[in-house]
Design a protein around this motif. Structure first.
Motif, PDB file in Angstrom:
ATOM      1  N   PHE A 152       3.759   3.744   3.956  1.00 40.08           N
ATOM      2  CA  PHE A 152       5.051   3.818   3.271  1.00 40.08           C
ATOM      3  C   PHE A 152       6.067   2.903   3.942  1.00 40.08           C
ATOM      4  O   PHE A 152       6.813   2.188   3.265  1.00 40.08           O
ATOM      5  CB  PHE A 152       5.585   5.249   3.260  1.00 40.08           C
ATOM      6  CG  PHE A 152       7.020   5.344   2.803  1.00 40.08           C
ATOM      7  CD1 PHE A 152       7.333   5.315   1.452  1.00 40.08           C
ATOM      8  CD2 PHE A 152       8.056   5.448   3.725  1.00 40.08           C
ATOM      9  CE1 PHE A 152       8.661   5.380   1.029  1.00 40.08           C
ATOM     10  CE2 PHE A 152       9.379   5.519   3.317  1.00 40.08           C
ATOM     11  CZ  PHE A 152       9.686   5.483   1.963  1.00 40.08           C
ATOM     12  N   TYR A 153       6.086   2.914   5.278  1.00 44.38           N
ATOM     13  CA  TYR A 153       7.035   2.077   6.012  1.00 44.38           C
ATOM     14  C   TYR A 153       6.570   0.623   6.101  1.00 44.38           C
ATOM     15  O   TYR A 153       7.305  -0.227   6.602  1.00 44.38           O
ATOM     16  CB  TYR A 153       7.272   2.650   7.411  1.00 44.38           C
ATOM     17  CG  TYR A 153       8.004   3.976   7.388  1.00 44.38           C
ATOM     18  CD1 TYR A 153       9.345   4.053   7.050  1.00 44.38           C
ATOM     19  CD2 TYR A 153       7.340   5.165   7.681  1.00 44.38           C
ATOM     20  CE1 TYR A 153      10.015   5.272   7.007  1.00 44.38           C
ATOM     21  CE2 TYR A 153       7.993   6.382   7.645  1.00 44.38           C
ATOM     22  CZ  TYR A 153       9.332   6.437   7.308  1.00 44.38           C
ATOM     23  OH  TYR A 153       9.988   7.647   7.261  1.00 44.38           O
ATOM     24  N   GLU A 154       5.334   0.366   5.632  1.00 45.70           N
ATOM     25  CA  GLU A 154       4.786  -0.992   5.560  1.00 45.70           C
ATOM     26  C   GLU A 154       4.790  -1.692   6.919  1.00 45.70           C
ATOM     27  O   GLU A 154       5.203  -2.842   7.055  1.00 45.70           O
ATOM     28  CB  GLU A 154       5.551  -1.822   4.520  1.00 45.70           C
ATOM     29  CG  GLU A 154       5.445  -1.248   3.115  1.00 45.70           C
ATOM     30  CD  GLU A 154       6.039  -2.161   2.064  1.00 45.70           C
ATOM     31  OE1 GLU A 154       5.566  -3.308   1.928  1.00 45.70           O
ATOM     32  OE2 GLU A 154       6.985  -1.729   1.374  1.00 45.70           O
ATOM     33  N   ILE A 155       4.289  -0.980   7.927  1.00 45.79           N
ATOM     34  CA  ILE A 155       4.138  -1.547   9.264  1.00 45.79           C
ATOM     35  C   ILE A 155       2.639  -1.751   9.496  1.00 45.79           C
ATOM     36  O   ILE A 155       1.934  -0.850   9.957  1.00 45.79           O
ATOM     37  CB  ILE A 155       4.748  -0.616  10.335  1.00 45.79           C
ATOM     38  CG1 ILE A 155       6.216  -0.319  10.003  1.00 45.79           C
ATOM     39  CG2 ILE A 155       4.638  -1.245  11.724  1.00 45.79           C
ATOM     40  CD1 ILE A 155       6.865   0.676  10.942  1.00 45.79           C
ATOM     41  N   GLU A 156       2.142  -2.922   9.149  1.00 46.53           N
ATOM     42  CA  GLU A 156       0.702  -3.181   9.170  1.00 46.53           C
ATOM     43  C   GLU A 156       0.092  -3.047  10.566  1.00 46.53           C
ATOM     44  O   GLU A 156      -1.018  -2.510  10.703  1.00 46.53           O
ATOM     45  CB  GLU A 156       0.404  -4.559   8.589  1.00 46.53           C
ATOM     46  CG  GLU A 156       0.589  -4.630   7.078  1.00 46.53           C
ATOM     47  CD  GLU A 156      -0.249  -3.597   6.338  1.00 46.53           C
ATOM     48  OE1 GLU A 156      -1.411  -3.382   6.734  1.00 46.53           O
ATOM     49  OE2 GLU A 156       0.264  -2.988   5.392  1.00 46.53           O
ATOM     50  N   PRO A 157       0.747  -3.518  11.643  1.00 44.41           N
ATOM     51  CA  PRO A 157       0.150  -3.324  12.977  1.00 44.41           C
ATOM     52  C   PRO A 157      -0.049  -1.847  13.312  1.00 44.41           C
ATOM     53  O   PRO A 157      -1.009  -1.483  13.998  1.00 44.41           O
ATOM     54  CB  PRO A 157       1.174  -3.970  13.918  1.00 44.41           C
ATOM     55  CG  PRO A 157       1.878  -4.967  13.075  1.00 44.41           C
ATOM     56  CD  PRO A 157       1.978  -4.343  11.724  1.00 44.41           C
ATOM     57  N   LEU A 158       0.857  -0.992  12.819  1.00 41.22           N
ATOM     58  CA  LEU A 158       0.713   0.443  13.059  1.00 41.22           C
ATOM     59  C   LEU A 158      -0.459   1.001  12.270  1.00 41.22           C
ATOM     60  O   LEU A 158      -1.227   1.833  12.785  1.00 41.22           O
ATOM     61  CB  LEU A 158       2.005   1.170  12.693  1.00 41.22           C
ATOM     62  CG  LEU A 158       1.977   2.695  12.801  1.00 41.22           C
ATOM     63  CD1 LEU A 158       1.555   3.143  14.191  1.00 41.22           C
ATOM     64  CD2 LEU A 158       3.348   3.266  12.440  1.00 41.22           C
ATOM     65  N   VAL A 159      -0.610   0.580  11.024  1.00 39.56           N
ATOM     66  CA  VAL A 159      -1.751   1.039  10.215  1.00 39.56           C
ATOM     67  C   VAL A 159      -3.061   0.689  10.910  1.00 39.56           C
ATOM     68  O   VAL A 159      -3.984   1.512  11.003  1.00 39.56           O
ATOM     69  CB  VAL A 159      -1.698   0.415   8.806  1.00 39.56           C
ATOM     70  CG1 VAL A 159      -2.961   0.781   8.016  1.00 39.56           C
ATOM     71  CG2 VAL A 159      -0.453   0.883   8.054  1.00 39.56           C
ATOM     72  N   THR A 160      -3.151  -0.531  11.428  1.00 40.81           N
ATOM     73  CA  THR A 160      -4.356  -0.974  12.144  1.00 40.81           C
ATOM     74  C   THR A 160      -4.595  -0.121  13.391  1.00 40.81           C
ATOM     75  O   THR A 160      -5.736   0.279  13.677  1.00 40.81           O
ATOM     76  CB  THR A 160      -4.220  -2.449  12.555  1.00 40.81           C
ATOM     77  OG1 THR A 160      -4.045  -3.245  11.378  1.00 40.81           O
ATOM     78  CG2 THR A 160      -5.454  -2.922  13.308  1.00 40.81           C
TER      79      THR A 160
END
Length: 228
Positions: free
Chosen positions: A88-96
């Motif tokens: 939702f927050y669109e933080i790709e490094p966090l998703v990874t």
């Protein structure tokens, strides 16, 4: 505006103090855009930015923005919820980082097999009520394949992206979570944990309000037997 400016956020009723610099660390994220276009976001009665998301999970989002590292407590299990928030927050490094952490956590399960069943129900209210249900399963591939074909179909919707022995399975059927729980219980699996998360929001469509409500049920099952 000064990057050192202190910002107060109300996330699902939880108040967080941080700086503008922390929120814009990932400028293309939802938080970064919020700081650029703050008039697009709601504020509560005290003038704090209001975000209608999971307030407890936001602590991990904010800490990642501060340090660039994912720090989770021992025996953390809400990976699907946290990953949903990170998306939702669109933080790709966090998703990874969350996906990597989930893989490491699953490797630590020794002496038992593990299945997590997550059911997400989305309700949309306008002129009528529409309900969408998605159930996700996480566990060893052989355990998921042992589930009855009435619940799941293989191999088209089996994703082996959680490690060599583990998979994620998505099912678009209603009430599968309860049926799977009954099946596992009858075969000696033990439900270790179960919880429910609820969120809601209202969208102004211009001529009426469209209401959304999301219910996320999470069950964690264990079978005590030796892993490979």
């Amino acid at each position: 505006m000064e990057k050192s400016e202190v910002i107060l956020l109300n996330v699902g009723g939880y108040i967080y103090n941080t700086t503008r610099a922390t929120l814009v660390k990932y400028p293309n994220s939802t938080l970064g855009l919020m700081m650029k276009e703050d008039t697009l976001f709601s504020k509560d009665q005290d003038g704090n930015f209001f975000i209608d998301r999971d307030g407890q999970m936001f602590r991990y989002i904010l800490n990642f923005c501060r340090s660039g590292k994912l720090c989770l407590p021992q025996q953390f299990s809400d990976y699907d919820l946290l990953e949903n928030e990170a998306k939702f927050y669109e933080i790709e490094p966090l998703v990874t980082s969350i996906k990597s952490s989930r893989k490491q956590a699953m490797k630590k399960y020794q002496g038992f097999n593990y299945i997590e069943v997550v059911e997400e129900k989305s309700y949309y209210f306008l002129h009528s009520t529409y309900v969408r249900t998605v159930t996700s399963l996480y566990g060893r591939t052989d355990d998921l394949k042992a589930l009855p074909p009435d619940f799941v179909n293989f191999p088209e919707n089996l994703l082996t992206d959680l490690g060599s022995n583990y998979s994620k399975l998505t099912i678009n059927k209603c009430d599968v979570r309860l049926q799977i729980g009954e099946f596992l219980s009858e075969r000696g699996w033990v439900k270790e944990h179960s919880d429910l998360q609820v969120s809601s929001s209202i969208e102004d469509t211009g001529y009426s309000n469209k209401k959304y409500k999301e219910l996320t049920y999470r069950d964690v099952w264990k079978m005590y037997k030796k892993n490979d």
